[in-house]
Design a protein around this motif. Structure first.
Motif, mmCIF file in Angstrom:
data_model
loop_
_atom_site.group_PDB
_atom_site.id
_atom_site.type_symbol
_atom_site.label_atom_id
_atom_site.label_comp_id
_atom_site.label_asym_id
_atom_site.label_seq_id
_atom_site.Cartn_x
_atom_site.Cartn_y
_atom_site.Cartn_z
ATOM 1 N N GLN A 30 38.083 40.630 31.284
ATOM 2 C CA GLN A 30 38.294 40.158 32.509
ATOM 3 C C GLN A 30 38.122 41.357 33.636
ATOM 4 O O GLN A 30 37.845 42.415 33.354
ATOM 5 C CB GLN A 30 39.713 39.501 32.648
ATOM 6 N N GLU A 31 37.929 40.785 34.892
ATOM 7 C CA GLU A 31 37.813 41.652 35.996
ATOM 8 C C GLU A 31 39.343 42.443 36.213
ATOM 9 O O GLU A 31 38.960 43.745 36.475
ATOM 10 C CB GLU A 31 37.590 40.896 37.233
ATOM 11 N N ASP A 32 40.340 41.827 36.236
ATOM 12 C CA ASP A 32 41.688 42.480 36.237
ATOM 13 C C ASP A 32 42.652 41.496 35.626
ATOM 14 O O ASP A 32 42.428 40.413 35.493
ATOM 15 C CB ASP A 32 42.000 42.820 37.702
ATOM 16 N N TYR A 33 44.127 42.354 35.339
ATOM 17 C CA TYR A 33 44.918 41.444 35.062
ATOM 18 C C TYR A 33 45.366 40.705 36.098
ATOM 19 O O TYR A 33 45.866 40.865 37.337
ATOM 20 C CB TYR A 33 46.385 42.141 34.486
ATOM 21 N N GLY A 34 45.211 39.289 35.892
ATOM 22 C CA GLY A 34 45.497 38.034 36.778
ATOM 23 C C GLY A 34 44.135 37.886 37.467
ATOM 24 O O GLY A 34 44.122 36.400 38.093
ATOM 25 N N THR A 35 43.230 38.455 37.412
ATOM 26 C CA THR A 35 41.766 38.160 37.749
ATOM 27 C C THR A 35 41.117 37.644 36.778
ATOM 28 O O THR A 35 40.184 38.378 36.109
ATOM 29 C CB THR A 35 41.193 39.130 38.658
ATOM 30 N N TRP A 36 41.144 36.397 36.299
ATOM 31 C CA TRP A 36 40.813 35.728 34.903
ATOM 32 C C TRP A 36 39.299 35.329 35.285
ATOM 33 O O TRP A 36 39.160 34.082 35.311
ATOM 34 C CB TRP A 36 41.687 34.940 34.479
ATOM 35 N N GLU A 37 38.542 36.303 35.353
ATOM 36 C CA GLU A 37 36.927 35.841 35.482
ATOM 37 C C GLU A 37 36.374 36.992 34.683
ATOM 38 O O GLU A 37 36.716 38.227 34.732
ATOM 39 C CB GLU A 37 36.569 35.805 36.813
ATOM 40 N N PHE A 38 35.081 36.676 34.012
ATOM 41 C CA PHE A 38 34.340 37.613 32.958
ATOM 42 C C PHE A 38 33.921 38.828 34.085
ATOM 43 O O PHE A 38 33.559 38.482 35.176
ATOM 44 C CB PHE A 38 33.246 37.120 32.375
#
Length: 509
Positions: free
Chosen positions: A159-167
Motif C-alpha cells: 500500500q501507499e501508506d497505513y490508511g492509504t489503501w491503494e497499491f
C-alpha cells in the motif's frame, strides 16, 4: 469486583484464557496466572476455562485467574457474574455446555479454499519489498516447482501508506493485471490490511476531522507505537469509521479483483481501557469490533481476537521463531489445541519455518532444513497450512521434496477437513482435538505432541530435532497407519518416523 476461589479436584486439568498459553496447558499442577483485562498476548483470548472433570467458568467480561497450591482463584474488576457450571462429565462435556450457551456455532465457515489448498504468504519471502514483479515471480515459481496452487496473501507494504489503501504506484505498475495473472495461475488472492492510520498523512487529517480515530483520555488523537512505528487507530465503535474502512476494502475488491483480506493488528495491546471512543468500550472491545468486520468477508484471517468464538473467522497462531522450542515448532500443537478448546475452530499454524521475521532473518544464513520439513509436516493436517519462505529456494532437493509431499497430503485431506469445518460450524466442535477431548478417560490430558483430526485420524508429528522415531499414545481400537501398519490400542508404542514420514493413523471401523 468479583472474586471466587475453588479447589482443583484430584486429577483435574484446565484449559482456556489465552491461546498463547497453550504451551503451559493443561493448568492445575504448576503455578500459573494470567490477566485478560486487557489481553496482552499476541493471539486470541476468551473469558472461558474448561476442565477435564466437566467444569467450566465463563464471564462476559475479562478476568484474572491464578492456579496456586491446589486452588483456582478468579478475580474480575467488573460487575459481571463469574459463572461456574459443573457435572458435565469430562472435557468434551464441559466445552460443549459452555460453547452452546456462550459462543454458539453460527453455521458458516470461512471460504473452503482456506482448508483445501496450501496458503502462500509473501511476508518472509519478500518482507517489506512487496513489488508486482516479485510477487508474480514468487507465484510462478510455486507452480514451476510443482507445488499445488492455492491461496496467495500479499503482505504489508503493498500500500501507499497505513490508511492509504491503494497499491503503491512505484511498486505496482498494473495491480489489476497482476491479480488477473494470479487468478490464471490458480491462486485466490488476499491483501494484508490493518486498522492503523499513519499520522503524517492526508487520510489522518480527514479521519481525525470526522472523529473516526481513537482519542486518549486527554481528548487528543491517540498515536501509539506498534511494530511498524507510530500510528493512530480507527475507532471501530464508530459506525462512520467502519463504513469508511469497509468502503476501502470493497473498492479494492471491485477495482482489482481482490478476493479477501488478512486482517492484521488490532491487538488490545495498542488500546487503553480509558480511551475515548464513539461508544463506551475497552481495549478488548476494540479488538472484538475489528474482528467483526471480517464477518463480511469469507476470505479472512486474524491473529488477534477477543471472544467471537464460533464465528466463521480464520484464526492464525501468532508469529513463531525458526526454533524447535516452545517459541517455535513445539508451540504449534498445544497452542492450536488451545484454540479449539476456546471455540476458535478454524485455525492456521504460523508460517512454515517460522514467521517471526527478525528471528528468521537472523537465522537466514543457517536455516535448519530438518526443522523446516518438520514445520511443514506438523502443519499439513491442521485445518490450514501456510508457506512463506520459498522451500525450493531455501532447501536442498531432498528436503524440498518432503515439504512438497506435506503440501500434497494437505490437498488429499482437503475434502475431509472441509467436512470437519462444516461440522464445527454446526456443532462448535474443534477440527483438531485434544486427545483428552476425544478420549476423556484421564490418560491423555498431558499429551501435547499429538492430536486428533476429527474423531478418526490421529496425527503425531515429530517435533524433536534429530528424531527418527517417536512414541505415540494410542486410544482403544484398531489404528491403520500411513505406512500400512496396524496398531491395536490402547497402548503406547514407539514408531519409526524418519524425516520422510509424518506419522498419522486412521481409526479402523
Amino acid at each position: 469486583m468479583n472474586k471466587i476461589s475453588m479447589e482443583v479436584l484430584p486429577g483435574e486439568y484446565w484449559w482456556g484464557g489465552a491461546v498463547s498459553d497453550g504451551i503451559h496447558m493443561p493448568f492445575g499442577k504448576a503455578s500459573f496466572s494470567r490477566g485478560l483485562d486487557p489481553n496482552l498476548t499476541a493471539n486470541q483470548a476468551a473469558p472461558v476455562l474448561v476442565s477435564s472433570k466437566g467444569r467450566s467458568i465463563w464471564s462476559e467480561d475479562p478476568f484474572r485467574f491464578e492456579f496456586e497450591e491446589g486452588q483456582l482463584r478468579i478475580e474480575s474488576g467488573s460487575s459481571s457474574d463469574i459463572e461456574i457450571e459443573e457435572q458435565h462429565g469430562d472435557l468434551r462435556g464441559a466445552f460443549q455446555a459452555v460453547q452452546a450457551k456462550r459462543f454458539p456455532a453460527q453455521g458458516h465457515i470461512p471460504h473452503e479454499t482456506m482448508f483445501t489448498r496450501p496458503q502462500y504468504n509473501t511476508w518472509i519471502e519478500l518482507m517489506y519489498d512487496q513489488e508486482q514483479h516479485r510477487i508474480l515471480e514468487y507465484a510462478e515459481a510455486i507452480i514451476a516447482n510443482g507445488m499445488p496452487p492455492g491461496l496467495l496473501m500479499i503482505d504489508d507494504n503493498w500500500q501507499e501508506d497505513y490508511g492509504t489503501w491503494e497499491f503503491h504506484p512505484g511498486r505496482f505498475e498494473s495491480p489489476r493485471r497482476m491479480v488477473d495473472r494470479l487468478h490464471e495461475l490458480g491462486f485466490t488472492v488476499m491483501l494484508w490490511i490493518c486498522p492503523f492510520i499513519s499520522p503524517d498523512s492526508a487520510v489522518f487529517r480527514e479521519l481525525s476531522g470526522r472523529g473516526y480515530l481513537v482519542r486518549s483520555e486527554d481528548g487528543t488523537v491517540a498515536v501509539r507505537e506498534w511494530w511498524n512505528g507510530y500510528s493512530a487507530m480507527l475507532d471501530l465503535t464508530n459506525k462512520g469509521a467502519i463504513a469508511w474502512f469497509e468502503g476501502q476494502l470493497n473498492r479494492l475488491q471491485d477495482k482489482y479483483g481482490i478476493d479477501g483480506f488478512k486482517f492484521d493488528g488490532g491487538d488490545p495491546l495498542y488500546y487503553r481501557n480509558s480511551d475515548l471512543c464513539a461508544e463506551r468500550t475497552t481495549a478488548n472491545g476494540q479488538c472484538e469490533a475489528y474482528a467483526r468486520i471480517g464477518l463480511n468477508y469469507r476470505l479472512n484471517e486474524y491473529r488477534a481476537c477477543w471472544k467471537l468464538a464460533g464465528e466463521p473467522l480464520a484464526q492464525r497462531l501468532c508469529d513463531k521463531a525458526h526454533s524447535w522450542e516452545t517459541n517455535g515448532l513445539a508451540s504449534l500443537i498445544p497452542n492450536g489445541l488451545s484454540q479449539g478448546l476456546m471455540g476458535y475452530a478454524f485455525t492456521c499454524p504460523d508460517m512454515i519455518g517460522g514467521g517471526e521475521y527478525v528471528n528468521f532473518m537472523a537465522n537466514s544464513d543457517k536455516l535448519d532444513q530438518e526443522l523446516f520439513v518438520r514445520y511443514a509436516q506438523c502443519s499439513a493436517l491442521f485445518p490450514m497450512m501456510q508457506f512463506s519462505a520459498a522451500p525450493w529456494r531455501v532447501l536442498d532437493q531432498e528436503h524440498f521434496r518432503y515439504c512438497e509431499e506435506a503440501a500434497r497430503l494437505h490437498v488429499e485431506f482437503g475434502d475431509y477437513i472441509v467436512s470437519l469445518a462444516r461440522h464445527a460450524a454446526q456443532t462448535g466442535e474443534p477440527i483438531i482435538r485434544h486427545m483428552a477431548y476425544e478420549f476423556g478417560d484421564g490418560h491423555f490430558a498431558e499429551v501435547n505432541d499429538q492430536f486428533m483430526l476429527g474423531s478418526d485420524v490421529l496425527v503425531a508429528p515429530v517435533i524433536r530435532k534429530g528424531a527418527a522415531e517417536r512414541e505415540i499414545r494410542f486410544p482403544e481400537g484398531a489404528w491403520r497407519g500411513d505406512d500400512g501398519s496396524l496398531v491395536q490400542g490402547p497402548c503406547v508404542q514407539t514408531v519409526s518416523a524418519p524425516l520422510s514420514r509424518l506419522p498419522w493413523y486412521r481409526r479402523e471401523a
